[in-house]
Design a protein around this motif. Sequence first.
Motif, PDB file in Angstrom:
ATOM      1  N   TYR A  55       0.841  -1.198   0.000  1.00 48.49           N
ATOM      2  CA  TYR A  55       0.000   0.000   0.000  1.00 48.49           C
ATOM      3  C   TYR A  55       0.878   1.251   0.000  1.00 48.49           C
ATOM      4  O   TYR A  55       0.859   2.028  -0.950  1.00 48.49           O
ATOM      5  CB  TYR A  55      -0.982  -0.023   1.173  1.00 48.49           C
ATOM      6  CG  TYR A  55      -2.028  -1.119   0.988  1.00 48.49           C
ATOM      7  CD1 TYR A  55      -3.257  -0.839   0.395  1.00 48.49           C
ATOM      8  CD2 TYR A  55      -1.751  -2.433   1.357  1.00 48.49           C
ATOM      9  CE1 TYR A  55      -4.189  -1.849   0.188  1.00 48.49           C
ATOM     10  CE2 TYR A  55      -2.667  -3.451   1.144  1.00 48.49           C
ATOM     11  CZ  TYR A  55      -3.894  -3.154   0.568  1.00 48.49           C
ATOM     12  OH  TYR A  55      -4.801  -4.149   0.341  1.00 48.49           O
ATOM     13  N   ASP A  74      -0.967  -1.510 -10.098  1.00 49.73           N
ATOM     14  CA  ASP A  74      -1.867  -0.555 -10.762  1.00 49.73           C
ATOM     15  C   ASP A  74      -1.150   0.487 -11.623  1.00 49.73           C
ATOM     16  O   ASP A  74      -1.721   1.528 -11.942  1.00 49.73           O
ATOM     17  CB  ASP A  74      -2.772   0.157  -9.738  1.00 49.73           C
ATOM     18  CG  ASP A  74      -3.782  -0.798  -9.106  1.00 49.73           C
ATOM     19  OD1 ASP A  74      -4.335  -1.631  -9.846  1.00 49.73           O
ATOM     20  OD2 ASP A  74      -3.983  -0.735  -7.881  1.00 49.73           O
ATOM     21  N   GLU A 104     -13.588  -1.852  -1.407  1.00 48.23           N
ATOM     22  CA  GLU A 104     -12.541  -0.994  -1.969  1.00 48.23           C
ATOM     23  C   GLU A 104     -11.653  -0.544  -0.805  1.00 48.23           C
ATOM     24  O   GLU A 104     -12.128  -0.422   0.327  1.00 48.23           O
ATOM     25  CB  GLU A 104     -13.158   0.239  -2.647  1.00 48.23           C
ATOM     26  CG  GLU A 104     -14.063  -0.073  -3.826  1.00 48.23           C
ATOM     27  CD  GLU A 104     -13.324  -0.745  -4.985  1.00 48.23           C
ATOM     28  OE1 GLU A 104     -12.171  -0.367  -5.258  1.00 48.23           O
ATOM     29  OE2 GLU A 104     -13.915  -1.675  -5.578  1.00 48.23           O
ATOM     30  N   GLN A 142      -6.035  -2.797  -4.115  1.00 45.36           N
ATOM     31  CA  GLN A 142      -7.056  -1.760  -3.955  1.00 45.36           C
ATOM     32  C   GLN A 142      -8.432  -2.361  -3.705  1.00 45.36           C
ATOM     33  O   GLN A 142      -9.393  -1.655  -3.425  1.00 45.36           O
ATOM     34  CB  GLN A 142      -7.080  -0.811  -5.166  1.00 45.36           C
ATOM     35  CG  GLN A 142      -5.784  -0.010  -5.336  1.00 45.36           C
ATOM     36  CD  GLN A 142      -5.336   0.661  -4.040  1.00 45.36           C
ATOM     37  OE1 GLN A 142      -6.130   1.298  -3.345  1.00 45.36           O
ATOM     38  NE2 GLN A 142      -4.061   0.495  -3.694  1.00 45.36           N
TER      39      GLN A 142
END
Length: 243
Positions: free
Chosen positions: A64, A98, A128, A116
């Motif tokens: 993250y 991503d 999400e 995500q």
Amino acid sequence: MIEQAADMIRSSKYTVAFTGAGLSRESGLPLFGEWPEFDIRVLDINFFKNNYDWAWPRIKDWFYDFYGQAEPNEGHRILKQMEDNRWIRSVVTLNFDDLHQKAGSTNTIGICGSPQRLVCLDCHEKFEADQINWEQMPPRCPVCGGMLKPDILFYGDEVPDPEYKLGLKEANRAKVMLVVGVSGEMMPAGVIPMFAKKRRQTKIIEINIQPTHYTNAVTDIFIQKPASEGLNDLFLALKNNKS
Ligand SMILES: [Zn+2]
């Protein structure tokens, strides 16, 4: 060789890019094997469940916070422009950072999922990332309080994601597959070019810094270069001979 590859793409009705860690490495994301503090066990489903409190702060740091600050590189941007020009129709990627989406590619299939999204291991509800209370570590399911797992493919996950099936579907449509920065060691997802070759006699163009599992087995044109350099050469060849 670059010219030959460009011709192959130009005359192909449907070209799919298949990308992996070698591409994101140029955005500063190390391969798992060259990342000293990284502990691969956090991606083992049984280890993760048994060490939930220990694993989560690390997963948050790595997938993250650290992945989240990465930016697309020239290779991602060229693939986006190749999609704009309809030289490629989709990107199937093993990466879950991503970066293709950040570069603006619209038809991207992340066959290893994305952090995500999160899935509850107890009630199986999906969320999400912005629906999760990150103040609490480890995070808990907002519905039932159960264990949350990033919705990425873990070692030992039983059922392939719906995304994985979408990836196979793309492989099944591909007349040409452009393999970039994938070593082919990661199974089962790494078999996609073999699958395409076997089912559809798909032509394989491979851009990698070293020969891989694919090179002698399925590759038709091997471009031995770093990802974005090889993509740039190919893109120039495509642009210079548009007719
Ligand atoms: Zn739940």
